[in-house]
Design a protein around this motif. Structure first.
Motif, PDB file in Angstrom:
ATOM      1  N   PRO A 102      -3.690  -3.383   6.196  1.00  0.00           N
ATOM      2  CA  PRO A 102      -2.578  -2.492   6.531  1.00  0.00           C
ATOM      3  C   PRO A 102      -2.299  -1.536   5.379  1.00  0.00           C
ATOM      4  CG  PRO A 102      -1.753  -4.655   5.937  1.00  0.00           C
ATOM      5  CD  PRO A 102      -3.254  -4.766   6.016  1.00  0.00           C
ATOM      6  N   ARG A 103      -1.777  -0.372   5.711  1.00  0.00           N
ATOM      7  CA  ARG A 103      -1.460   0.629   4.695  1.00  0.00           C
ATOM      8  C   ARG A 103       0.043   0.912   4.701  1.00  0.00           C
ATOM      9  NH1 ARG A 103      -5.908   0.258   1.687  1.00  0.00           N
ATOM     10  NH2 ARG A 103      -7.799   0.613   2.914  1.00  0.00           N
ATOM     11  N   MET A 104       0.633   0.965   3.516  1.00  0.00           N
ATOM     12  CA  MET A 104       2.057   1.284   3.388  1.00  0.00           C
ATOM     13  C   MET A 104       2.220   2.305   2.273  1.00  0.00           C
ATOM     14  SD  MET A 104       3.916  -2.463   3.588  1.00  0.00           S
ATOM     15  CE  MET A 104       5.529  -1.711   3.599  1.00  0.00           C
ATOM     16  N   SER A 105       3.176   3.214   2.473  1.00  0.00           N
ATOM     17  CA  SER A 105       3.492   4.153   1.404  1.00  0.00           C
ATOM     18  C   SER A 105       4.265   3.406   0.318  1.00  0.00           C
ATOM     19  CB  SER A 105       4.349   5.299   1.943  1.00  0.00           C
ATOM     20  OG  SER A 105       5.631   4.820   2.309  1.00  0.00           O
ATOM     21  N   ASP A 106       4.328   3.976  -0.879  1.00  0.00           N
ATOM     22  CA  ASP A 106       5.071   3.362  -1.967  1.00  0.00           C
ATOM     23  C   ASP A 106       6.550   3.210  -1.602  1.00  0.00           C
ATOM     24  OD1 ASP A 106       2.791   3.220  -3.422  1.00  0.00           O
ATOM     25  OD2 ASP A 106       3.220   4.983  -4.680  1.00  0.00           O
ATOM     26  N   ALA A 107       7.085   4.193  -0.883  1.00  0.00           N
ATOM     27  CA  ALA A 107       8.495   4.145  -0.492  1.00  0.00           C
ATOM     28  C   ALA A 107       8.739   3.010   0.503  1.00  0.00           C
ATOM     29  CB  ALA A 107       8.919   5.485   0.108  1.00  0.00           C
ATOM     30  N   ASP A 108       7.837   2.878   1.492  1.00  0.00           N
ATOM     31  CA  ASP A 108       7.976   1.803   2.476  1.00  0.00           C
ATOM     32  C   ASP A 108       7.867   0.438   1.801  1.00  0.00           C
ATOM     33  OD1 ASP A 108       8.285   3.568   4.543  1.00  0.00           O
ATOM     34  OD2 ASP A 108       6.160   3.566   5.110  1.00  0.00           O
TER      35      ASP A 108
END
Length: 310
Positions: free
Chosen positions: A66-72
């Protein structure tokens, strides 16, 4: 992560595992610091590595990460930290109420913590303890409800000494209330297993006491002798276990010292070791136990007196 002496499922024992050492009721200060530092180093190493070593991706290589942004990611971490802080605050408040023998109030808070962490064994165990100690609405009802809550930890198949000790305590109290012999037999089975699995002194002391209690109601002389000898054998083993614990360099870090002292006092009394009984009773009281803890200690002593020990 697991305790270094704990059993591991056969199909997972090849996976990388972080171990820590348990020292009684908690891990112990020195071991906590050691484990925290080693775990921190491990996390930093894994975070900086591009290698994916999760067993999930090992056995399902086509699965995409899975990929998440730094903010998420930051938002998820913050939410988790807030939730954990709330749980620990509630838990600390409940433990303070237990210390004050306010078991009924502690039940409500532990129940709230349990709903937040429904699969956490420790919170189930603390809820069970507070509930049967509360004797609300009646002692019998509290015991039956506690036993129902404890089933979530599957005591019949568990090797956790805390779970087995709670099961033994509930069944012993059910026998004292109802004189239903199978309840005493179950208490002995749970306590004995807790003692044999982990050399747990608490379970051992209570197994010995329950053997003595059963001996007092046996109608067969052979069974009566067997129960009394079983009780003596367990107590002699407990003396060796506690002597070994007390010479350990980790003993000063153990939070269960008061129960070690209380257990040794009662065991020494039953074995006729009067000087050690006095010594360890004084050591127990010096640990500033809660009123209910003193009551529990005196209750065990009273039962030994009633059984003819002197």
């Amino acid at each position: 992560m697991k305790e270094d002496q704990g059993r591991y499922f056969f199909d997972l024992n090849h996976s990388a595992t972080f171990n820590y050492r348990h020292l009684g009721e908690d891990i112990g200060y020195k071991e906590t610091i050691r484990a925290q530092k080693d775990l921190e180093n491990l996390i930093i190493s894994v975070t900086n590595s591009e290698h994916v070593d999760s067993p999930v991706y090992t056995f399902i290589p086509e699965l995409q990460q899975p990929r998440m942004s730094d903010a998420d990611f930051a938002a998820v971490v913050e939410e988790a930290e807030d939730r954990q802080e709330h749980i620990m605050e509630l838990s600390a408040k409940a433990e303070a109420l237990v210390k004050e023998s306010s078991f009924s109030a502690a039940v409500h808070i532990f129940d709230a913590v349990h709903r937040l962490r429904p699969n956490e064994p420790h919170f189930i165990q603390r809820l069970v303890l507070a509930k049967y100690k509360s004797k609300i609405p009646t002692e019998l009802t509290a015991l039956m409800e506690s036993l129902l809550d404890l089933q979530k930890l599957d005591p019949e198949n568990s090797n956790d000494p805390e779970t087995l000790g709670l099961a033994g305590a509930i069944h012993k109290r059910l026998w004292l209330l109802t004189n239903d012999r199978p309840q005493l037999d179950k208490a002995i089975d749970f306590y004995r297993r807790g003692f044999e699995f982990r050399r747990d002194y608490y379970n051992g002391e209570n197994a010995a006491l329950c053997y003595d209690l059963r001996s007092s109601i046996q109608t067969d002389d052979g069974e009566k002798i067997f129960d009394r000898l079983s009780a003596k054998k367990i107590r002699l083993s407990i003396v060796d276990i506690i002597d070994e614990i007390m010479i350990s360099e980790h003993f000063p870090d153990r939070r269960d010292r008061k129960w070690i002292f209380a257990t040794m006092a009662n065991v020494a009394f039953a074995l006729g070791l009067s000087e050690r009984k006095v010594e360890f009773e004084a050591a127990f009281l010096a640990e500033n136990p809660a009123d209910w803890e003193v009551e529990t200690f005196k209750s065990s002593w009273g039962q030994l007196l009633a059984l003819g020990y002197s």
